[in-house]
Enzyme design. Structure first.
Site, PDB file in Angstrom:
ATOM      1  N   GLY A 106      -6.596 -36.860 -70.619  1.00 36.62           N
ATOM      2  CA  GLY A 106      -7.124 -35.504 -70.807  1.00 36.62           C
ATOM      3  C   GLY A 106      -8.637 -35.474 -70.691  1.00 36.62           C
ATOM      4  O   GLY A 106      -9.194 -34.714 -69.907  1.00 36.62           O
TER       5      GLY A 106
ATOM      6  N   ASN B  70     -17.324 -40.247 -73.978  1.00 39.60           N
ATOM      7  CA  ASN B  70     -18.553 -41.012 -73.746  1.00 39.60           C
ATOM      8  C   ASN B  70     -19.751 -40.348 -74.428  1.00 39.60           C
ATOM      9  O   ASN B  70     -19.912 -39.142 -74.376  1.00 39.60           O
ATOM     10  CB  ASN B  70     -18.843 -41.088 -72.250  1.00 39.60           C
ATOM     11  CG  ASN B  70     -17.601 -41.348 -71.439  1.00 39.60           C
ATOM     12  OD1 ASN B  70     -16.990 -42.388 -71.577  1.00 39.60           O
ATOM     13  ND2 ASN B  70     -17.192 -40.387 -70.625  1.00 39.60           N
TER      14      ASN B  70
ATOM     15  N   GLU C  16     -12.985 -34.211 -78.277  1.00 37.35           N
ATOM     16  CA  GLU C  16     -13.988 -35.123 -77.707  1.00 37.35           C
ATOM     17  C   GLU C  16     -15.306 -34.964 -78.436  1.00 37.35           C
ATOM     18  O   GLU C  16     -16.003 -35.943 -78.697  1.00 37.35           O
ATOM     19  CB  GLU C  16     -14.162 -34.883 -76.202  1.00 37.35           C
ATOM     20  CG  GLU C  16     -12.879 -34.943 -75.372  1.00 37.35           C
ATOM     21  CD  GLU C  16     -12.012 -36.164 -75.620  1.00 37.35           C
ATOM     22  OE1 GLU C  16     -12.553 -37.210 -76.023  1.00 37.35           O
ATOM     23  OE2 GLU C  16     -10.778 -36.061 -75.440  1.00 37.35           O
TER      24      GLU C  16
ATOM     25  N   HIS D 106     -15.289 -36.772 -81.731  1.00 37.54           N
ATOM     26  CA  HIS D 106     -15.417 -38.225 -81.587  1.00 37.54           C
ATOM     27  C   HIS D 106     -16.867 -38.687 -81.750  1.00 37.54           C
ATOM     28  O   HIS D 106     -17.109 -39.863 -82.036  1.00 37.54           O
ATOM     29  CB  HIS D 106     -14.939 -38.670 -80.199  1.00 37.54           C
ATOM     30  CG  HIS D 106     -13.491 -39.072 -80.138  1.00 37.54           C
ATOM     31  ND1 HIS D 106     -12.898 -39.879 -81.073  1.00 37.54           N
ATOM     32  CD2 HIS D 106     -12.528 -38.802 -79.205  1.00 37.54           C
ATOM     33  CE1 HIS D 106     -11.620 -40.089 -80.731  1.00 37.54           C
ATOM     34  NE2 HIS D 106     -11.374 -39.435 -79.616  1.00 37.54           N
TER      35      HIS D 106
ATOM     36  N   GLU E 268      -8.676 -42.354 -83.246  1.00 37.58           N
ATOM     37  CA  GLU E 268      -7.821 -41.332 -82.633  1.00 37.58           C
ATOM     38  C   GLU E 268      -7.028 -40.527 -83.671  1.00 37.58           C
ATOM     39  O   GLU E 268      -6.965 -39.302 -83.596  1.00 37.58           O
ATOM     40  CB  GLU E 268      -6.890 -41.958 -81.596  1.00 37.58           C
ATOM     41  CG  GLU E 268      -7.619 -42.546 -80.378  1.00 37.58           C
ATOM     42  CD  GLU E 268      -8.537 -41.559 -79.674  1.00 37.58           C
ATOM     43  OE1 GLU E 268      -8.446 -40.339 -79.918  1.00 37.58           O
ATOM     44  OE2 GLU E 268      -9.370 -42.022 -78.866  1.00 37.58           O
TER      45      GLU E 268
HETATM   46  N1  PHE Z   1     -10.371 -41.661 -75.891  1.00 36.05           N
HETATM   47  C1  PHE Z   1      -9.840 -40.561 -75.158  1.00 36.05           C
HETATM   48  C2  PHE Z   1      -9.514 -39.490 -76.180  1.00 36.05           C
HETATM   49  O1  PHE Z   1      -8.561 -39.540 -76.892  1.00 36.05           O
HETATM   50  C3  PHE Z   1      -8.612 -40.828 -74.396  1.00 36.05           C
HETATM   51  C4  PHE Z   1      -8.755 -41.760 -73.237  1.00 36.05           C
HETATM   52  C5  PHE Z   1      -8.330 -43.054 -73.347  1.00 36.05           C
HETATM   53  C6  PHE Z   1      -9.282 -41.323 -72.053  1.00 36.05           C
HETATM   54  C7  PHE Z   1      -8.415 -43.930 -72.283  1.00 36.05           C
HETATM   55  C8  PHE Z   1      -9.377 -42.173 -70.989  1.00 36.05           C
HETATM   56  C9  PHE Z   1      -8.938 -43.495 -71.099  1.00 36.05           C
HETATM   57  O2  PHE Z   1     -10.216 -38.610 -76.392  1.00 36.05           O
HETATM   58 ZN    ZN Z   2      -9.481 -39.224 -78.789  1.00 31.70          ZN
END
Ligand code: PHE
Ligand code: ZN
Length: 850
Positions: A254, A258, A291, A294, A313
């Site tokens: 999705g 970063n 996002e 995060h 997560e």
């Molecule tokens: N870390 C991302 C999310 O949950 C998911 C993700 C994992 C995207 C691996 C790309 C590759 O927000």
């Molecule tokens: Zn996530």
């Protein structure tokens, strides 16, 4: 043979890194076939270890040169990385490597998509960019220089310099390599701004390909709402001068969090009323929030190792669910989350892919971005909050941010802040992270002289690699009603910690009607003998909206199972209750729409399996059709007036209110279409100025074998809109009759606009085939063969998406001997493929081991 090649990694083998990184300087000289990446990395010995051996992960890299403190060094390069002799003390590592972004179809590392450069580094993609200790417990500050003639050059952090053909970015916050990102392309931006509560001005941008700039407003607003919400509810403020979001067409997941540069699947960010449905809008708002959240739960505090994935997560999904509940409707969010949990996580937990929320081993970590880690991970946080209370939850989380900012943490660290704030011993609670499987709770009742006793028994079925399990802490919310519907005992939290435990309620005037597991207070399967009368009573009277829906759901399910099992007409009680509910204007239209939705084919198949019967996909399909016919007949007189009353005609707004009305009218429309020859649906299709109503009408037509003209017109109208065409591909497979589904998928795979290089398009066809249960499981075996053919074709290009899609076969043990034989034949065909990816080999191997 594969197993010998693909080693298993264990949590218990964790050791800290030998070398830490102080800072990283990267220079990218971008070129589609030969990008040069220059790295300057300052390594320092980790004071916590003695071991000074030096290994850097690296895959598919062409090493040009390597130097230590300015001197060329000899290195030993393998498929996994590089070894070399290093000094005892701190040193400067410099390397130059060459990579080929254009040839990267796996969409991991640095790749080209639609003429732009983009990266995806979680979980282990940075090693495809340069040699590095690619593990989340190595955190460093990054300075990045991008050299390219592309007009827009982006990386993490703040922009520090820019000029003709280059840009430089610096991220002051130490981060693991999986949060690195780079984007370069011909992009346009929707700009915005946000002032944080302490007065920091933040520049916001949504970057998209030219032509998509009219589909960014909603995402930008969602971002601002998320930023404000995290300040107000969690006290978390944004920590850079700029926040960029980029939309990319080719993306496996999705979106990705970063640092300061979120990269999104364009389907998870672009929306306009004409091209996106209400469900798309809601999902976009949730993913933007996810996002963004995060930034604190994942980035500022990250994971020590990939076994701790649920640390970021589970918590972030929990936070985005709270956000959506606040922005929209709390009960509706809870109901849809539970539907999703049962549909995906319970299914995973009950089959060969079951694993704990914190797995203890893996071959390929990409295979553990699962419903269990994400959704059950979020349920575990919700239970913790329920058990300690809102205030203690807030205190513990504040302590977590305080104590662990800038660190790479574990589930132990997370639970410790709760133990420290509440004094509670959470060792039993921790089993939720360690034991796989969905607990079953059996409830029995007793009534004597004003005392009502509830006895709860829990059990946890064996799962792969785990037998003999211990009882868990199960927060069980219950309320009691009297026969007039008044609440005699408000929601009370029972804590089930033993295998069997009784709880009493005294001084009651009459035997109460219980409303158990309110709000779905724990992710368990509740087993309890109850009558359809009591269900109808709760459907009409429960003060807990979730349980009201749940009662209706159980009624629908038992009616449906009766119909499928012995062709019984649906219990009239169910249809009466449904008709009362649908016309009850005191109820949220969105709630009514959900209450009318039938349990899915997969849900019913699981119910038969639970009863020890072999599910018969075609009969399940027929049963749902019969039920729809019975519903249409029972509601005949109400459909049209209700539809007219709730049809939204004014200017489009994606808010929960009008979206709920559209959900209701679309549901009514699909029933109306059964008897009006498609007149109402055609009228709605023609009048629609938004995708929700246009697609709702098309879907109603196709479900009734009508709508060929509209389908063609739709393709003509939207040929230039990739995301809308995904819907066009998907709906045809989703709505195909069982015997035609595989053939429809074959025809669509030959369409000039089909490409397996785009995961969204691939999923539109083959994900939809997996969802079309009666089609996928058609007795001819055509669905199985076709799926395997395409997984075999996709694997060399994109292992991640292939492995994920292979889970279509995870329920194979539920079915009859013929189907099992056909499915295992296909699974074995995939497993035997020379050069099969580690991702797919692991998934297919686990599924076959069932
Ligand atoms: N870390 C991302 C999310 O949950 C998911 C993700 C994992 C995207 C691996 C790309 C590759 O927000
Ligand atoms: Zn996530």
């Amino acid at each position: 043979m594969k197993d010998a090649e693909n080693p298993t990694i264990y949590l218990k083998d964790y050791t800290p890194p030998n070398w830490l990184v102080e800072d990283v300087h990267l220079t990218f000289r971008l070129a589609p076939q030969a990008t040069r990446v220059l790295s300057r990395i300052r390594f320092v010995p980790n004071p916590d270890t003695q071991d000074r051996r030096f290994f850097l992960e690296g895959e598919d890299l062409r090493l040009i040169s390597a130097r230590i403190d300015g001197e060329t060094v000899t290195t030993e390069v393998t498929d996994e990385g590089l070894i070399c002799d290093v000094p005892e003390a701190a040193f400067l590592w410099e390397a130059e490597v060459e990579i080929a972004p254009e040839a990267n179809t796996a969409l991991e590392g640095l790749y080209m998509s639609g003429g732009m450069y983009s990266t995806q580094c979680e979980a282990q993609g940075f090693r495809k960019i340069t040699y590095y200790p690619d593990r989340p417990d190595v955190m460093a500050t990054f300075t990045v220089r991008i050299e390219s003639d592309m007009p827009v050059l982006l990386s993490n952090g703040n922009k520090v310099a820019t000029g003709d053909g280059f840009a430089e970015w610096h991220d002051p916050w130490p981060k693991p390599a999986y949060l690195f990102a780079l984007v370069a392309g011909n992009l346009v931006n929707l700009p915005g701004s946000f002032t944080t509560k302490s007065g920091r001005a933040v520049e916001l941008n949504i970057w998209v390909r030219p032509g998509d700039e009219d589909k960014c407003d909603f995402a930008l607003e969602a971002l601002k709402k998320s930023m404000r919400w995290d300040e107000e509810v969690y006290g978390r403020e944004y920590d850079l001068d700029i926040f960029n979001i980029v939309a990319v067409d080719d993306f496996n997941m999705g979106a990705m969090e970063n640092k300061g540069l979120n990269i999104f699947n364009s389907a998870a960010v672009l929306a306009s009323p004409e091209t996106a449905t209400d469900a798309n809008f809601e999902r976009i708002e949730a993913i933007i929030a996810h996002e963004y959240f995060h930034n604190w739960t994942g980035n500022r505090i990250t994971c020590r190792d990939w076994f701790q994935l649920c640390l970021k997560e589970g918590l972030t999904v929990f936070r985005d669910a709270q956000f959506t509940a606040d922005m929209r409707s709390e009960p509706m969010k809870r109901i849809s989350d539970v539907l999703d949990l049962r549909g995906r996580q319970f299914r995973e937990d009950g089959g060969p892919l079951a694993h704990p929320v914190r797995p203890e081993s893996f071959q390929e970590i990409n295979n553990f971005y699962t419903a269990t880690v994400y959704e059950k991970g979020a349920e575990v946080i919700g239970m913790l909050k329920r058990l300690v209370g809102d205030e203690a939850y807030a205190k513990a989380v504040a302590l977590y941010f305080d104590r662990h900012d800038g660190q790479a943490c574990t589930i132990e660290d997370w639970l410790q802040v709760f133990e420290d704030t509440t004094g509670r011993d959470l060792s039993q609670f921790k089993l939720w992270y360690a034991q796989a499987g969905t607990p079953r709770v059996t409830m029995t009742e007793d009534w004597e002289d004003g005392t009502y006793t509830v006895t709860l028994k829990q059990s946890l079925p064996p799962t792969p690699g785990q037998a003999g399990k211990s009882p868990q802490v199960i927060p069980f919310a219950i309320g009691l009603l009297d026969r007039s519907g008044a609440e005699v005992v408000p929601t009370t939290l029972l804590e089930l910690t033993e295998t069997e435990q009784s709880f009493t309620f005294t001084d009651l005037k009459a035997r109460p009607v219980p409303s158990p597991l309110r709000g779905f207070s724990a992710p368990v399967i509740l087993e309890r003998e109850t009558s359809n009368e009591d269900r109808a009573f709760l459907l009409a009277h429960d003060t807990d909206p979730f349980n009201r829906w749940e009662a209706g759901r159980q009624l629908a399910k038992s009616a449906l199972i009766g119909m499928i099992d012995d062709g019984k007409a649906p219990v009239s009680g169910y249809l009466d209750a449904l008709s009362r509910l649908v016309t009850d204007e005191t109820l949220d239209p969105a709630f009514r729409a959900l209450a009318m939705a039938l349990p899915s084919e997969d849900d019913l198949a699981q119910s038969f399996a639970d009863m020890g019967q072999t599910p018969e996909p075609q009969r399940i399909w027929n049963g749902r059709e019969d039920m729809r016919a019975a519903m249409a007949k029972a509601l005949e007189g109400e459909l049209r007036p209700l539809y007219d009353q709730h049809l939204v005609t004014g200017p489009y707004s994606p808010e929960a209110g009008p979206a709920g009305q559209r959900a209701l009218t679309n549901t009514l429309l699909s029933l109306m279409t059964r008897s009006d020859g498609g007149a109402a649906a055609r009228a709605q299709y023609k009048a629609a100025d938004n995708m929700t109503q246009q697609l709702g009408a098309l879907s109603a037509l196709l479900a009734n074998d009508l709508g060929a003209d509209e389908l063609a017109a739709f393709a003509g109208q939207w040929a230039h809109e990739r995301l809308v065409m995904d819907k066009w591909f998907m709906i045809q497979v989703a709505q195909a009759r069982p015997e035609e589904a595989a053939g429809v998928a074959v025809a669509l795979s030959q369409h000039p606009d089909f490409t397996m290089k785009n995961p969204n398009r691939f999923r539109a066809v083959f994900g939809a085939l997996a969802m079309n249960q009666a089609g996928f499981h058609h007795a001819s075996g055509a669905g199985y063969r076709l799926m395997a053919d395409w997984l075999i074709k996709l694997d060399p290009l994109n292992p991640q998406t292939t492995a994920r899609m292979a889970s279509a076969f995870q329920t194979w043990r539920r079915y009859d001997a013929d189907r099992q034989a056909m499915m295992s034949e296909q699974l074995n065909r995939i497993a035997a493929l020379p050069g099969l990816s580690r991702d797919t080999a692991e998934m297919v191997g686990r599924i076959l081991a069932a």
